[in-house]
Design a protein around this motif. Structure first.
Motif, PDB file in Angstrom:
ATOM      1  N   LEU A   1      80.537 -21.848  -2.478  1.00  0.00           N
ATOM      2  CA  LEU A   1      79.865 -21.469  -3.709  1.00  0.00           C
ATOM      3  C   LEU A   1      79.418 -22.692  -4.482  1.00  0.00           C
ATOM      4  O   LEU A   1      80.145 -23.657  -4.620  1.00  0.00           O
ATOM      5  N   LEU A   2      78.207 -22.616  -5.021  1.00  0.00           N
ATOM      6  CA  LEU A   2      77.659 -23.719  -5.779  1.00  0.00           C
ATOM      7  C   LEU A   2      77.679 -23.382  -7.257  1.00  0.00           C
ATOM      8  O   LEU A   2      78.232 -22.378  -7.698  1.00  0.00           O
ATOM      9  N   THR A   3      77.051 -24.258  -8.037  1.00  0.00           N
ATOM     10  CA  THR A   3      77.024 -24.059  -9.471  1.00  0.00           C
ATOM     11  C   THR A   3      76.527 -22.668  -9.817  1.00  0.00           C
ATOM     12  O   THR A   3      77.036 -22.003 -10.698  1.00  0.00           O
ATOM     13  N   SER A   4      75.508 -22.214  -9.104  1.00  0.00           N
ATOM     14  CA  SER A   4      74.950 -20.907  -9.396  1.00  0.00           C
ATOM     15  C   SER A   4      75.689 -19.789  -8.699  1.00  0.00           C
ATOM     16  O   SER A   4      75.256 -18.658  -8.722  1.00  0.00           O
ATOM     17  N   CYS A   5      76.799 -20.097  -8.047  1.00  0.00           N
ATOM     18  CA  CYS A   5      77.572 -19.061  -7.355  1.00  0.00           C
ATOM     19  C   CYS A   5      79.023 -19.097  -7.769  1.00  0.00           C
ATOM     20  O   CYS A   5      79.894 -18.717  -7.009  1.00  0.00           O
ATOM     21  N   GLY A   6      79.333 -19.550  -8.970  1.00  0.00           N
ATOM     22  CA  GLY A   6      80.726 -19.637  -9.389  1.00  0.00           C
ATOM     23  C   GLY A   6      81.310 -18.273  -9.643  1.00  0.00           C
ATOM     24  O   GLY A   6      80.618 -17.283  -9.735  1.00  0.00           O
ATOM     25  N   SER A   7      82.632 -18.223  -9.796  1.00  0.00           N
ATOM     26  CA  SER A   7      83.285 -16.953 -10.061  1.00  0.00           C
ATOM     27  C   SER A   7      84.201 -17.088 -11.259  1.00  0.00           C
ATOM     28  O   SER A   7      84.630 -18.163 -11.618  1.00  0.00           O
TER      29      SER A   7
ATOM     30  N   THR B   1      72.003 -32.544  -4.619  1.00  0.00           N
ATOM     31  CA  THR B   1      72.545 -31.355  -5.269  1.00  0.00           C
ATOM     32  C   THR B   1      74.025 -31.559  -5.511  1.00  0.00           C
ATOM     33  O   THR B   1      74.652 -32.456  -4.937  1.00  0.00           O
ATOM     34  N   VAL B   2      74.601 -30.728  -6.372  1.00  0.00           N
ATOM     35  CA  VAL B   2      76.039 -30.724  -6.629  1.00  0.00           C
ATOM     36  C   VAL B   2      76.610 -29.405  -6.144  1.00  0.00           C
ATOM     37  O   VAL B   2      76.104 -28.335  -6.479  1.00  0.00           O
ATOM     38  N   VAL B   3      77.649 -29.477  -5.332  1.00  0.00           N
ATOM     39  CA  VAL B   3      78.322 -28.302  -4.787  1.00  0.00           C
ATOM     40  C   VAL B   3      79.634 -28.110  -5.537  1.00  0.00           C
ATOM     41  O   VAL B   3      80.448 -29.032  -5.602  1.00  0.00           O
ATOM     42  N   THR B   4      79.832 -26.934  -6.085  1.00  0.00           N
ATOM     43  CA  THR B   4      81.054 -26.649  -6.834  1.00  0.00           C
ATOM     44  C   THR B   4      81.828 -25.512  -6.170  1.00  0.00           C
ATOM     45  O   THR B   4      81.445 -25.014  -5.118  1.00  0.00           O
ATOM     46  N   GLY B   5      82.912 -25.080  -6.817  1.00  0.00           N
ATOM     47  CA  GLY B   5      83.716 -23.991  -6.275  1.00  0.00           C
ATOM     48  C   GLY B   5      84.569 -24.396  -5.101  1.00  0.00           C
ATOM     49  O   GLY B   5      84.974 -23.550  -4.300  1.00  0.00           O
ATOM     50  N   LEU B   6      84.885 -25.691  -4.970  1.00  0.00           N
ATOM     51  CA  LEU B   6      85.687 -26.167  -3.848  1.00  0.00           C
ATOM     52  C   LEU B   6      87.179 -26.127  -4.178  1.00  0.00           C
ATOM     53  O   LEU B   6      87.576 -25.834  -5.303  1.00  0.00           O
ATOM     54  N   ARG B   7      87.995 -26.444  -3.179  1.00  0.00           N
ATOM     55  CA  ARG B   7      89.451 -26.451  -3.349  1.00  0.00           C
ATOM     56  C   ARG B   7      89.944 -27.891  -3.423  1.00  0.00           C
ATOM     57  O   ARG B   7      89.447 -28.763  -2.699  1.00  0.00           O
ATOM     58  N   PRO B   8      90.935 -28.159  -4.270  1.00  0.00           N
ATOM     59  CA  PRO B   8      91.515 -29.513  -4.319  1.00  0.00           C
ATOM     60  C   PRO B   8      92.189 -29.856  -2.996  1.00  0.00           C
ATOM     61  O   PRO B   8      92.696 -28.981  -2.286  1.00  0.00           O
ATOM     62  N   GLY B   9      92.190 -31.143  -2.658  1.00  0.00           N
ATOM     63  CA  GLY B   9      92.915 -31.602  -1.480  1.00  0.00           C
ATOM     64  C   GLY B   9      92.451 -30.985  -0.186  1.00  0.00           C
ATOM     65  O   GLY B   9      93.249 -30.775   0.729  1.00  0.00           O
TER      66      GLY B   9
END
Length: 324
Positions: free
Chosen positions: A17-23, A183-191
């Motif tokens: 999920l990216l910035t426009s696909c956050g939850s 681009t910036v990809v968000t919604g990732l998991r730490p570690g």
């Protein structure tokens, strides 16, 4: 649902999920309210006849059942509430379109439309079978523990690059315009370790070879418990002289659609479960063949392939005995 027989060796690991696909999750006080308008809506032409639309999740106490994407005043497509992106197809080349998104909750109430976003499809290129060149070197770095920034060299095409597809773990997760190389990809998991690639697309839909893979690890720690299936149960039943293992579980809240699970049996034998079409909403169930011998003990657990392309944490392990 497609069932894969035992034994099957699992391949190494929708959607990231990216910035426009956050939850996000609604507060209890939101129950009973009509869902709000989706935010973060973007639209980007993917070819002469398609546009890729993305948006943020809408918080709602009763749960979002689906999202409706409108082209002008006409509903173009409806997707399950766990999804945050869709390709609108069947469009005309060289045409400007305006898109809005509306959320429908589990009670059937349709929320207001998002702000309109516009995209223009490029001209159709006749008989173009020449794919763009491989994009240049893909680079990037983590931005905190839940995001990464990516950049790549522009691709070349005899008739122009329309868009770039970003993939994680072999799954396309986003599209950006042909003039954009970051681009910036968000919604990732730490570690967590991620593998990204980029491909260029032209107006005819031809795809370039993938860029060289970029491997990045987000800082921090993640013990996997937040991504494990919950409420996992296991039992056996007998039919036609054979025993079957019956599993049931609640999917993890991963901010997207989960279509694949890995099932570990007795610590080594594994089978893969993958749903085609729409996966079950809510509690999932699956049964598979164990054998014809009574009194056999088996240990079983499972984990989900998350929308960001990585595997989530294992469920609790359950023990069953055939014939009991």
């Amino acid at each position: 649902m497609r069932r894969v027989p035992l034994p099957l060796v699992l391949a190494a690991g929708v959607l990231l999920l990216l910035t426009s696909c956050g939850s996000s999750r609604a507060d209890d006080g939101d129950e009973g309210r009509m869902p709000g308008a989706p935010t973060g809506v973007t639209a980007q032409a993917g070819s002469a006849t398609t546009v890729h639309v993305m948006w943020n999740a809408v918080p709602d106490g009763t749960g979002i059942r689906s999202y409706e994407v409108y082209r002008g005043g006409t509903k173009a497509v409806e997707v399950p509430g766990a999804e945050r992106m869709v390709d609108v197809i069947g469009l005309r080349p060289s045409t400007a379109y305006a898109f809005t998104v509306r959320a429908r909750d589990s009670a059937g109430r349709l929320g207001p439309p998002s702000r309109a976003v516009r995209a223009r499809t490029p001209a159709r290129v006749a008989a173009d079978r020449s794919a763009p060149a491989r994009p240049g070197t893909l680079t990037g770095h983590p931005v905190g523990s839940r995001a990464v920034q990516l950049a790549w060299g522009a691709s070349r095409d005899d008739r122009g690059v329309v868009s770039y597809d970003i993939a994680q773990g072999g799954t396309r997760i986003h599209s950006v315009g042909g003039a954009q190389t970051a681009t910036v990809v968000t919604g990732l998991r730490p570690g967590t370790r991620y593998v990204f690639t980029v491909r260029a697309r032209d107006a005819a839909g031809n795809l370039s070879p993938a860029s060289a893979a970029l491997r990045l690890t987000t800082p921090g720690t993640d013990d996997g418990r937040a991504t494990s299936p919950t409420g996992f149960t296991a039992a056996t039943h007998r039919a036609d002289g054979a025993y079957y293992l019956d599993l049931a579980w609640d999917p993890p809240e991963a901010g997207g659609v989960i279509t694949e699970y890995a099932i570990r049996l007795d610590g080594s034998t594994a089978t893969s479960l993958e749903w085609g079409g729409d996966p079950p909403r809510g509690r999932a169930r699956y049964s598979f063949y164990l054998g014809r011998t009574a009194g056999e003990e088996h240990r079983v657990r499972l984990r989900a392939r998350l929308p960001d392309g990585t595997w989530g944490g294992w469920s609790a392990e359950r023990t069953v005995v055939t014939g009991r």
